[in-house]
Scaffold this motif. Sequence first.
Motif, PDB file in Angstrom:
ATOM      1  N   PRO A  73       0.819  -1.230   0.000  1.00 18.36           N
ATOM      2  CA  PRO A  73       0.000   0.000   0.000  1.00 18.36           C
ATOM      3  C   PRO A  73       0.843   1.267   0.000  1.00 18.36           C
ATOM      4  O   PRO A  73       0.447   2.286  -0.587  1.00 18.36           O
ATOM      5  CB  PRO A  73      -0.830  -0.119   1.287  1.00 18.36           C
ATOM      6  CG  PRO A  73      -0.069  -1.070   2.150  1.00 18.36           C
ATOM      7  CD  PRO A  73       0.605  -2.020   1.232  1.00 18.36           C
ATOM      8  N   ALA A  74       2.026   1.212   0.645  1.00 22.27           N
ATOM      9  CA  ALA A  74       2.883   2.403   0.663  1.00 22.27           C
ATOM     10  C   ALA A  74       3.370   2.750  -0.742  1.00 22.27           C
ATOM     11  O   ALA A  74       3.382   3.920  -1.147  1.00 22.27           O
ATOM     12  CB  ALA A  74       4.072   2.168   1.597  1.00 22.27           C
ATOM     13  N   HIS A  76       1.940   1.827  -3.611  1.00 22.22           N
ATOM     14  CA  HIS A  76       0.825   2.134  -4.512  1.00 22.22           C
ATOM     15  C   HIS A  76       0.225   3.510  -4.227  1.00 22.22           C
ATOM     16  O   HIS A  76       0.068   4.334  -5.147  1.00 22.22           O
ATOM     17  CB  HIS A  76      -0.245   1.054  -4.383  1.00 22.22           C
ATOM     18  CG  HIS A  76      -1.374   1.215  -5.346  1.00 22.22           C
ATOM     19  ND1 HIS A  76      -1.190   1.207  -6.722  1.00 22.22           N
ATOM     20  CD2 HIS A  76      -2.718   1.407  -5.158  1.00 22.22           C
ATOM     21  CE1 HIS A  76      -2.360   1.367  -7.328  1.00 22.22           C
ATOM     22  NE2 HIS A  76      -3.300   1.503  -6.397  1.00 22.22           N
ATOM     23  N   TYR A  77      -0.102   3.756  -2.962  1.00 22.28           N
ATOM     24  CA  TYR A  77      -0.786   5.013  -2.632  1.00 22.28           C
ATOM     25  C   TYR A  77       0.187   6.154  -2.344  1.00 22.28           C
ATOM     26  O   TYR A  77      -0.152   7.327  -2.526  1.00 22.28           O
ATOM     27  CB  TYR A  77      -1.700   4.800  -1.422  1.00 22.28           C
ATOM     28  CG  TYR A  77      -2.811   3.818  -1.692  1.00 22.28           C
ATOM     29  CD1 TYR A  77      -3.866   4.158  -2.533  1.00 22.28           C
ATOM     30  CD2 TYR A  77      -2.789   2.541  -1.130  1.00 22.28           C
ATOM     31  CE1 TYR A  77      -4.881   3.253  -2.798  1.00 22.28           C
ATOM     32  CE2 TYR A  77      -3.809   1.627  -1.387  1.00 22.28           C
ATOM     33  CZ  TYR A  77      -4.843   1.992  -2.224  1.00 22.28           C
ATOM     34  OH  TYR A  77      -5.852   1.084  -2.494  1.00 22.28           O
ATOM     35  N   GLY A  78       1.392   5.807  -1.913  1.00 19.67           N
ATOM     36  CA  GLY A  78       2.357   6.858  -1.602  1.00 19.67           C
ATOM     37  C   GLY A  78       3.201   7.280  -2.784  1.00 19.67           C
ATOM     38  O   GLY A  78       3.568   8.462  -2.902  1.00 19.67           O
ATOM     39  N   GLY A  95       2.534   5.941  -6.174  1.00 18.98           N
ATOM     40  CA  GLY A  95       1.842   5.738  -7.436  1.00 18.98           C
ATOM     41  C   GLY A  95       2.335   4.568  -8.261  1.00 18.98           C
ATOM     42  O   GLY A  95       2.180   4.553  -9.489  1.00 18.98           O
ATOM     43  N   GLY A 111      -0.582  -1.097 -10.022  1.00 20.78           N
ATOM     44  CA  GLY A 111      -0.973  -2.361  -9.406  1.00 20.78           C
ATOM     45  C   GLY A 111      -0.349  -3.557 -10.085  1.00 20.78           C
ATOM     46  O   GLY A 111       0.030  -4.534  -9.417  1.00 20.78           O
TER      47      GLY A 111
END
Length: 398
Positions: free
Chosen positions: A120-121, A123-125, A127, A130
């Motif tokens: 998650p870090a 992907h969301y942090g 970009g 996936g």
Amino acid sequence: MTSLAQRIEHRTPAHRDRAVDGLRALALLAVPTGHWLLGGFTLSSDGALHNASPLSAFGAFAPVSWILQMLGIFFLVGGYASALSYRKRKGSTGDWLKGRLARLGRPVLGVTAVWALLLPALHYGFGVPGDTLRTASTLVVQPLWFVGVYTVVTALTPLCLRAASRLGVWAAAPLLGSVAVVDVLRYGPYAETVPSWLGLLTILPGWLFAYQLGVSWAEGRLTRRHAWGLLVGGAALFAALLLFFGYPASMVGVPGEARTNSHPPSLLVLALAAAQSGAAILLRDRLGKLLRRPALWAPVVVVNLSAMTILCWHQTAMLAAAIPASYAGEVPGLVGAPDTVGWVLARLAWMPLFAGLLVLIGRFARGFESPWTRTGPARRTMAGLLAAGFAVFALGLA
């Protein structure tokens, strides 16, 4: 470095079997070398990384996989070491097994829990796409199947010892025969009627084969005459399977190919393991004398002390270079189709960087190999949950 080598030399017990440690270190180093050399990435239009292999374009490179596929040696020395350890145990069989399995499980739990936090870090942090994360997860999990198989064969050590005491080197013959039977069914004239899951039946006997040889070796039931038989017989069987029975030449999976030798293991894997085991046993004395030199012995000790760290984190080291590079587009030898000689030469140039990153990561990850004396039940439970979550994602179940 000379001072360190001398300190390691002075701390090495006189009875230490340097040849066996040297063989284990060689087999360990073959794992990251093989994955780094024979694995690559393509870059899709959305900037995501996808797995690729130079073997798809360069079939002539298949013999390289024969050299780098040294799991037969690893299971051989694993069986040898486990047999000696079991004979010297002071507690019960359960206590011995618990200690051995804890040494395998802690690093696996550590790497999967860390990656569960990284996903998650990234992907969301940052970009990271996936698909890149799925590719990374697949690579991280890829070498960990070995730990599960090794755990099972280690648990079978008492049975392997009984078989070795009764049958000697021939205790491995039924394992070879069972894999041969399954191969005849799944690749023979009636292959179309055989269910695909039948190949899974070779996983245990396929990897237990070399382990059983190692146990017989430790028990003194595998002589130099037997070793010559393994070398010559294994080499002859290997050649026959390649030339006359249509086995794939590569010892590792090639994208797009219908058949693979290693997952699950085919008879070709056992033929190679037999030849490698015979050669290793025959070269044992020479290797032991060679490793009497402190400058050569010190790296062997360091590699063996970091065995699980190397196994669990070497793909992370490659990804640590490839994921940031993907933002710059195609980078020769790192990100881009592995279909030219230039890519191969560039990949060789990148490998020292991978090794350096692995050393840096290992300084942190090495702690997972030691007993978790400062980790309470709550933290261990959390690590287990994180590892389970990563496994679900990596195996495509989420």
